[in-house]
Design a protein around this motif. Structure first.
Motif, PDB file in Angstrom:
ATOM      1  N   VAL A 266       0.833  -1.203   0.000  1.00  0.00           N
ATOM      2  CA  VAL A 266       0.000   0.000   0.000  1.00  0.00           C
ATOM      3  C   VAL A 266       0.870   1.255   0.000  1.00  0.00           C
ATOM      4  N   LEU A 267       1.914   1.253   0.844  1.00  0.00           N
ATOM      5  CA  LEU A 267       2.798   2.419   0.916  1.00  0.00           C
ATOM      6  C   LEU A 267       3.557   2.628  -0.391  1.00  0.00           C
ATOM      7  N   ILE A 268       4.008   1.528  -1.006  1.00  0.00           N
ATOM      8  CA  ILE A 268       4.732   1.639  -2.285  1.00  0.00           C
ATOM      9  C   ILE A 268       3.807   2.199  -3.355  1.00  0.00           C
ATOM     10  N   ALA A 269       2.574   1.695  -3.400  1.00  0.00           N
ATOM     11  CA  ALA A 269       1.616   2.184  -4.397  1.00  0.00           C
ATOM     12  C   ALA A 269       1.301   3.662  -4.166  1.00  0.00           C
ATOM     13  N   ARG A 270       1.116   4.020  -2.897  1.00  0.00           N
ATOM     14  CA  ARG A 270       0.807   5.423  -2.594  1.00  0.00           C
ATOM     15  C   ARG A 270       1.928   6.346  -3.043  1.00  0.00           C
ATOM     16  N   ASP A 271       3.169   5.993  -2.677  1.00  0.00           N
ATOM     17  CA  ASP A 271       4.297   6.854  -3.039  1.00  0.00           C
ATOM     18  C   ASP A 271       4.550   6.848  -4.538  1.00  0.00           C
ATOM     19  N   GLY A 272       4.253   5.726  -5.194  1.00  0.00           N
ATOM     20  CA  GLY A 272       4.423   5.682  -6.643  1.00  0.00           C
ATOM     21  C   GLY A 272       3.423   6.586  -7.342  1.00  0.00           C
ATOM     22  N   VAL A 273       2.148   6.534  -6.902  1.00  0.00           N
ATOM     23  CA  VAL A 273       1.112   7.378  -7.497  1.00  0.00           C
ATOM     24  C   VAL A 273       1.404   8.848  -7.242  1.00  0.00           C
ATOM     25  N   ALA A 274       1.939   9.132  -6.037  1.00  0.00           N
ATOM     26  CA  ALA A 274       2.226  10.528  -5.680  1.00  0.00           C
ATOM     27  C   ALA A 274       3.483  11.048  -6.365  1.00  0.00           C
ATOM     28  N   GLY A 275       4.200  10.170  -7.065  1.00  0.00           N
ATOM     29  CA  GLY A 275       5.400  10.611  -7.766  1.00  0.00           C
ATOM     30  C   GLY A 275       6.640  10.661  -6.895  1.00  0.00           C
ATOM     31  N   ARG A 276       6.530  10.189  -5.663  1.00  0.00           N
ATOM     32  CA  ARG A 276       7.710  10.181  -4.794  1.00  0.00           C
ATOM     33  C   ARG A 276       8.641   9.013  -5.119  1.00  0.00           C
ATOM     34  N   LEU A 277       8.146   8.013  -5.842  1.00  0.00           N
ATOM     35  CA  LEU A 277       8.954   6.875  -6.285  1.00  0.00           C
ATOM     36  C   LEU A 277       8.885   6.776  -7.794  1.00  0.00           C
ATOM     37  N   SER A 278      10.028   6.482  -8.410  1.00  0.00           N
ATOM     38  CA  SER A 278      10.038   6.249  -9.848  1.00  0.00           C
ATOM     39  C   SER A 278       9.462   4.877 -10.151  1.00  0.00           C
ATOM     40  N   LEU A 279       9.169   4.649 -11.428  1.00  0.00           N
ATOM     41  CA  LEU A 279       8.655   3.346 -11.832  1.00  0.00           C
ATOM     42  C   LEU A 279       9.674   2.236 -11.522  1.00  0.00           C
ATOM     43  N   ALA A 280      10.960   2.554 -11.711  1.00  0.00           N
ATOM     44  CA  ALA A 280      12.008   1.579 -11.405  1.00  0.00           C
ATOM     45  C   ALA A 280      12.021   1.249  -9.917  1.00  0.00           C
ATOM     46  N   GLU A 281      11.889   2.261  -9.073  1.00  0.00           N
ATOM     47  CA  GLU A 281      11.889   2.048  -7.622  1.00  0.00           C
ATOM     48  C   GLU A 281      10.660   1.258  -7.190  1.00  0.00           C
ATOM     49  N   VAL A 282       9.516   1.599  -7.768  1.00  0.00           N
ATOM     50  CA  VAL A 282       8.301   0.836  -7.438  1.00  0.00           C
ATOM     51  C   VAL A 282       8.493  -0.646  -7.775  1.00  0.00           C
ATOM     52  N   THR A 283       9.079  -0.914  -8.934  1.00  0.00           N
ATOM     53  CA  THR A 283       9.296  -2.309  -9.356  1.00  0.00           C
ATOM     54  C   THR A 283      10.259  -3.028  -8.423  1.00  0.00           C
ATOM     55  N   VAL A 284      11.376  -2.356  -8.102  1.00  0.00           N
ATOM     56  CA  VAL A 284      12.381  -2.980  -7.228  1.00  0.00           C
ATOM     57  C   VAL A 284      11.813  -3.225  -5.839  1.00  0.00           C
ATOM     58  N   TYR A 285      11.153  -2.223  -5.251  1.00  0.00           N
ATOM     59  CA  TYR A 285      10.636  -2.361  -3.884  1.00  0.00           C
ATOM     60  C   TYR A 285       9.510  -3.402  -3.814  1.00  0.00           C
ATOM     61  N   ALA A 286       8.639  -3.407  -4.807  1.00  0.00           N
ATOM     62  CA  ALA A 286       7.537  -4.381  -4.816  1.00  0.00           C
ATOM     63  C   ALA A 286       8.083  -5.808  -4.925  1.00  0.00           C
ATOM     64  N   THR A 287       9.094  -5.967  -5.788  1.00  0.00           N
ATOM     65  CA  THR A 287       9.714  -7.302  -5.922  1.00  0.00           C
ATOM     66  C   THR A 287      10.407  -7.705  -4.624  1.00  0.00           C
TER      67      THR A 287
END
Length: 610
Positions: A266-287
């Motif tokens: 949930v936190l990763i998705a929130r920060d990704g949508v808010a633009g605080r995480l790049s797509l690469a970071e979202v992918t790495v953190y989710a994995t």
């Protein structure tokens, strides 16, 4: 285990360690490179395939390709090295088990249920073949997976430190609980070792070739199946209980890391949508979130690892017990050619552990060097125990045994045992070649082919061996290609040849424990006709119920209730009309005139076993 591996093979251990590093590095590289690849996709799409805008994408692809190539090329090689290390570990452990079991000169420990249980545990017999070597590859696989999960947790520290710490701590706690349950299950298996050994024996009776005839004739199949099921279930019930309790408990605590994973996503998705995480970071953190929980992941590999490692503990117990039973350091050297004068049993007493009735109490007996002495008595009189004591397979509780007035306890038992050639009542039948079956009497002289043939000739087994398909190299095991099986009498003559080969290479004491038990009448007659030739110049002890053999001895001793009650030559004892004369007459009267005529001897000379 970690201390054991370098002792087994340093190079293969290094390869296994490298395998672990690679197994951790490749998935981690995939996580990072995969994230970069996904993160570079939008820019590549916007550039319309322009090389400048797609450089990061192609760089990530190159990294993924290199990692994939390493996985395909390096990992199989390292896996092969790990498998080789596993085989070396099992060989190392089995050699240590054999050394521990065969180290003591006595065989007393092999008659104790506790020792047999520990041997079964150390060899993996109670853990369904899960040995230390077998579990080396699963250990590498399991711990590489957990280290990858740990690295994933460390990656998450960059996102939110408390998420990383929580997602590492919760699965580690799960793992600790599971490990405790596996230890309890393995302990339950070891506590049931006696029943598991019995169930394995019952299973063997149901599938092995040797008892197959009686199993069918007596209809034992169903009985064996029921006994196997009952015995195995009794042994395994505590193990199943430990596993069930562990699973029910884990259902409850598994909810903790599951909840933490949900929060992290949930936190990763929130920060990704808010633009605080790049797509690469979202992918790495989710994995990484998906991977980190595998720290506490439990599979059947963990059960196998616990069972295999437990064998090392049993091996340590076995080696400690073996060291504790080693005799004291010899203080006297066995003189060359001993015995020159006599062997004496002086006021000797012996009682088997766990029994109240002594086998011997105050036994006094003398074996004159270079002559033959026969010992007779009713069943249970202690004749076979006397053989064990003379071979130092057991030591007396009181009194002593002397060789030319030297206490046998002061002589190195191994040195003494090499001076003895014995045909035991339960002699071994080695599933090896005919040549090896004889040469094992003195394996260091196995190349003495002429000596092997000479021993076989003296034992009257040469014609039988020559008639085998491959002669002296024929495996005496029908289950092997080109193998053959011998009759009971032929096996016994082979055992006699083995003992004679030992005497030809230095053994000065010959023990014949029921040497004619499996021989037919004609072969037995040949044996006692050649008795003096076979035993000439040796200090010979003969144990037999067959007086056709006994009567040829220089001295005959009758034992009853642990003491010598009669002693003399055959003629003297028969003339005395005592216990020996009574037993001899009983056998003589049971011998039929027809057999005597067939052999060309009188009924007194060719007596069969009563």
């Amino acid at each position: 285990m970690l201390r054991l591996l370098p002792r087994v093979h340093r190079g293969l251990t290094a390869a296994a360690a490298l395998n672990l590093v690679v197994a951790v590095g490749i998935p981690t590289a995939f996580i990072v490179a995969g994230g970069r690849f996904v993160g570079a996709l939008p820019a590549a799409v916007r550039s319309g395939g322009d090389p400048a805008g797609s450089s990061r994408l192609w760089s990530a692809l190159v990294v993924l390709a290199v990692v994939y190539a390493c996985q395909q090329l390096v990992v199989p090689v390292l896996d092969t090295a790990t498998q080789a290390l596993a085989r070396r570990v099992d060989e190392h452990v089995l050699l240590r088990v054999m050394a521990a079991v065969g180290g003591p000169s006595s065989t007393a420990h092999l008659e104790e249920s506790g020792t047999l249980d520990v041997i079964a545990q150390a060899t993996g017999a109670t853990t369904n073949g899960e040995t230390p070597g077998v579990v080396v590859p699963p250990m590498v696989a399991t711990w590489s997976s957990r280290l990858v999960s740990l690295v994933s947790g460390l990656i998450l520290l960059r996102f939110h430190w408390w998420i990383g710490v929580a997602l590492i701590a919760a699965p580690v706690a799960m793992l600790g609980v599971w490990q405790r349950f596996y230890r309890e299950a393995t302990r339950a298996i070891f506590l049931g070792s006696t029943e598991l050994r019995r169930s394995a024996y019952l299973r063997m009776l149901g599938v092995a070739a040797a008892p197959a005839k009686e199993v069918r004739v007596f209809g034992l199949g169903g009985w064996l199946g029921e006994r196997f099921h009952d015995t195995w279930t009794t042994a395994m019930t505590p193990v199943f209980a430990a596993w069930r309790s562990g699973r029910m408990f884990m259902v409850v605590i598994a909810a903790v890391p599951g909840t933490l994973m949900t929060v992290a996503f949930v936190l990763i998705a929130r920060d990704g949508v808010a633009g605080r995480l790049s797509l690469a970071e979202v992918t790495v953190y989710a994995t990484a979130v998906r991977q980190v929980v595998f720290i506490g992941g439990i599979s059947d590999l963990d059960r196998r690892i616990h069972a295999g490692l437990a064998c090392l503990g049993a091996l340590g117990d076995l080696e400690a017990a073996s060291a504790a039973t080693q005799p004291s350091i010899a203080v006297r050297v066995l003189p060359a050619g001993a015995p020159v004068h006599r062997i004496r049993f002086e006021s000797m007493g012996f009682t088997y552990p766990g029994r109240s009735a002594p086998v011997f109490q105050g036994l006094d007996l003398e074996l004159e060097a270079g002559r033959s002495t026969a010992v007779v008595g009713v069943n249970g009189a202690g004749k076979t125990t006397l053989v064990k004591l003379l071979c130092r397979l057991r030591d007396p509780d009181s009194g002593r045994i002397t060789v030319d007035d030297i206490d046998l306890a002061d002589i190195d038992p191994v040195t003494w045992q090499r001076n003895v050639a014995a045909i035991f009542q339960d002699f071994a039948r080695y599933n090896l070649s005919a040549h090896d079956n004889i040469a094992l009497g003195r394996p260091e002289y196995a190349d003495d082919r002429d000596g092997v043939v000479a021993a076989a000739t003296r034992a009257g087994i040469t014609e039988t061996i020559d008639a085998l398909a491959e002669g002296w190299e024929t495996p005496l095991d029908r289950q092997r290609t080109g193998g053959a099986e011998l009759s009971g009498g032929q096996w016994q003559r082979l055992a006699i040849a083995r003992a004679l080969f030992a005497t030809a290479h230095g053994a000065r004491v010959l023990i014949l424990d029921e040497p004619a038990a499996n021989l037919d009448v004609r072969t037995e007659a040949d044996l006692y006709d050649r008795f003096l030739e076979l035993t000439g110049g040796l200090t010979t002890l003969v144990i037999s119920h067959r007086f056709s053999t006994v009567r040829r001895a220089d001295t005959i001793i009758v034992i009853d209730a642990g003491r010598v009650v009669e002693q003399g030559s055959h003629a003297e004892l028969v003339a005395a009309g005592g216990r020996y004369a009574e037993m001899f007459d009983l056998q003589a009267r049971r011998f039929t005139e027809g057999y005597a005529d067939e052999l060309g001897v009188d009924s007194e000379e060719a007596v069969t076993d009563a």
